[in-house]
Design an enzyme around this catalytic site. Structure first.
Site, short mmCIF file in Angstrom:
data_model
loop_
_atom_site.label_atom_id
_atom_site.label_comp_id
_atom_site.label_asym_id
_atom_site.label_seq_id
_atom_site.Cartn_x
_atom_site.Cartn_y
_atom_site.Cartn_z
N ASP A 170 0.84 -1.20 0.00
CA ASP A 170 0.00 0.00 0.00
C ASP A 170 0.88 1.26 0.00
O ASP A 170 1.87 1.34 0.73
CB ASP A 170 -0.89 -0.01 1.24
N GLU A 227 14.48 -15.26 0.12
CA GLU A 227 14.86 -16.29 1.09
C GLU A 227 13.87 -17.47 1.08
O GLU A 227 14.19 -18.55 1.57
CB GLU A 227 14.87 -15.71 2.51
#
Length: 551
Positions: free
Chosen positions: A229, A278
């Site tokens: 956002d 990751e």
């Protein structure tokens, strides 16, 4: 709607296997051609009968989304919040607001979605939090000089007694972007949105560390990505300089501002990309970035930053062939150098639904949908688009809840019109939304637009979406890519070819146009009783109509 039997397989059949893999599989780059469905949790489905949509309601309707043919579901905020701005004022980023359920419910939605072959994208709100967030509350209690205040933008005021805001910035919701605390404190704090939404100071390492931790929390729970956002708003210009003019809202998306689209945001997103990488399963981040140009948007999508960005330049383009072609070309041209997919979107929870915004009624909305889904890249569908829902324009003032509706000089304050709960079944409100009514009133005429009413009707908008999305998955000329080949066409008409043997023709005018048939028709946006006829290789393309062709 008519689909012609030229596809390699029956694309309308309900998938016998999940539509897409769950995280941890070897499939990569799923997001390059994904169709992502936005769920606004308040307004999708109510599982406990309190009139407010929730996570159990969403979970119960996931099979519908699987059968619709989308690849991923984006959930607007469901975090713990006082709801000053419909959940975009987050008090706790690791907790679920009780109105939506529990963390267990969130986990169940993610697991159920993955079992159905759907991916889950959740909102993250990093520009600001709620004024009830623990950090901000401690900063208020501890007063000026508190280390916690450095995690926000607290400043002394200007003027003889500090009675003036620290600068001239304006809130997106109207009025000053600063609120002064009562004496004896007297400091001001920055909020680019509502006063209940203080902006974080992203120059502070604790803020950066906290959000990397928040990302890992949700990635560990299994989400497939984040919609970021106000992705363009995190970093402010050094010294928070004055704009030097009023009416700043008119500049949004037109130029780089001292509070938006600062170059420092890219350091943040490079850090976030290392976190996403990751995790297995191709986890992604999508930027809500209002920028002055597609080229500025592309900067968020360099290979070591985010994966996608909403294409607001396309969303803000009217139903005009020349303007649409320019927006398509500039969007594709901007994304190509950074290797990112272009995204296409017609509606969302902040804009007037495109059926109403474009004018021209349902025919034009359906034609716009087939145009969007034929373009190369990824597409976003806002809940209810597939039902052909119009904007609700006659909500009485007393039921409105958009915070900017109650403030002068801000946004138009009418976002509630696209947030009315969608109809599922039945002849009267709440149309299967839940047993306890709906938090915003639904129009009396929505029974014919419900999922139940449209299912199985080959001419319905819902069945058009189901067929189009199935064809998009099956046809080699649809989905990922970075270019279109424009074909000669009369004024007001768009015609382009995609590699893989797909041609799309779109008449944006309200009058029919005669064209040479570019192949065999696959799908048209019109009902079966209004199909264009072809004679001697020439067909008449009606106004506000799109056709997909097998070339």
């Amino acid at each position: 709607m008519t689909r012609y039997d030229t596809a390699p397989a029956d694309p309308t059949a309900t998938p016998a296997t999940p539509a897409g893999p769950a995280p941890g599989t070897t499939t990569t780059d799923w997001w390059r051609d994904a169709v992502i469905y936005q769920v606004y949790p308040r307004s999708f489905a109510d599982g406990n009968g309190d009139g407010m949509g929730d996570l159990p309601g969403i979970r119960s309707r996931l099979p519908y989304l699987r059968d619709l043919g989308v690849d991923a579901v984006w959930l607007s905020p469901f975090y713990a919040s006082p709801q000053a701005d419909a959940g975009y004022d987050v008090a706790d980023y690791r907790a679920i607001d009780p109105m939506f359920g529990t963390l267990h419910d969130a986990d169940a939605v993610i697991r159920e979605a993955h079992a159905l072959g759907l991916r889950i994208i959740v909102d993250v709100v990093p520009n600001h939090c709620s004024d009830q967030h623990e950090w901000f509350q401690r900063a208020l209690r501890e007063g000026p000089g508190s280390p916690l205040r450095q995690r926000f933008h607290f400043r002394p005021g200007r003027g003889a007694d500090g009675e003036l805001p620290p600068n001239d910035w304006e809130s997106i919701f109207g009025g000053p972007a600063w609120t002064r605390l009562p004496e004896p404190d007297g400091q001001w704090y920055l909020h680019l949105f509502a006063p209940e939404q203080p902006d974080f100071n992203w120059d502070h390492p604790a803020v950066q560390d906290e959000f990397r931790s928040i990302l890992r929390f949700w990635l560990d729970l299994g989400v497939d990505g984040f919609r970021v956002d106000v992705a363009h708003g995190l970093v402010k210009a050094p010294g928070l300089p004055d704009m030097g003019r009023a009416g700043q809202l008119k500049l949004l998306g037109n130029q780089v501002l001292p509070f938006f689209d600062q170059d420092g945001v890219h350091t943040v997103y490079r850090s976030w990309r290392t976190v996403l990488d990751e995790y297995s399963g191709d986890r992604i981040a999508v930027a809500e970035a209002w920028t002055p140009s597609p080229d500025r948007t592309a900067r968020y999508l360099r290979p070591d930053e985010l994966h996608q960005a909403f294409n607001f330049h396309y969303l803000n383009t009217g139903w005009d062939a020349t303007a649409l072609r320019a927006a398509i070309d500039s969007s594709l041209d901007a994304m190509r150098p950074v290797g990112a997919p272009t995204t296409w979107v017609l509606s969302n929870h902040d804009v007037v639904r495109h059926r109403t915004r474009f004018g021209g009624g349902l025919d034009r909305a359906r034609a716009a949908t087939l145009l969007m889904l034929a373009l190369p890249g990824s597409a976003y569908v806002y809940q209810g688009e597939e039902l052909g829902l119009p904007e609700v324009t006659d909500l009485p003032d007393e039921v409105r809840q958009d915070p900017s509706f109650f403030r002068a000089s801000g946004q138009d304050g009418l976002r509630d019109g696209c947030r009315v709960p969608i109809p599922w079944t039945g002849d009267e409100p709440s149309y299967g939304f839940g047993t306890g009514g709906s938090w915003l009133p639904q129009p009396a005429g929505w029974a014919a637009l419900s999922v139940a009413a449209q299912t199985g009707d080959p001419d319905s908008t819902l069945e058009l979406y189901r067929t189009a999305l199935a064809l998009r998955r099956a046809h080699p000329g649809l989905g990922a890519g970075d270019a279109v080949e424009w074909l000669a066409a009369p004024a007001g008409v768009l015609a382009f070819r995609r590699p893989g043997g797909l041609v799309c023709t779109v008449n944006t005018t309200d009058a029919p146009v005669r064209l040479p048939a570019p192949g065999r028709p696959l799908l048209t946006s019109l009902p079966a009783d209004r199909q264009p006829a072809a004679t001697d290789g020439v067909f008449e393309l009606p106004g506000d109509t799109s056709i997909w062709w097998e070339a």
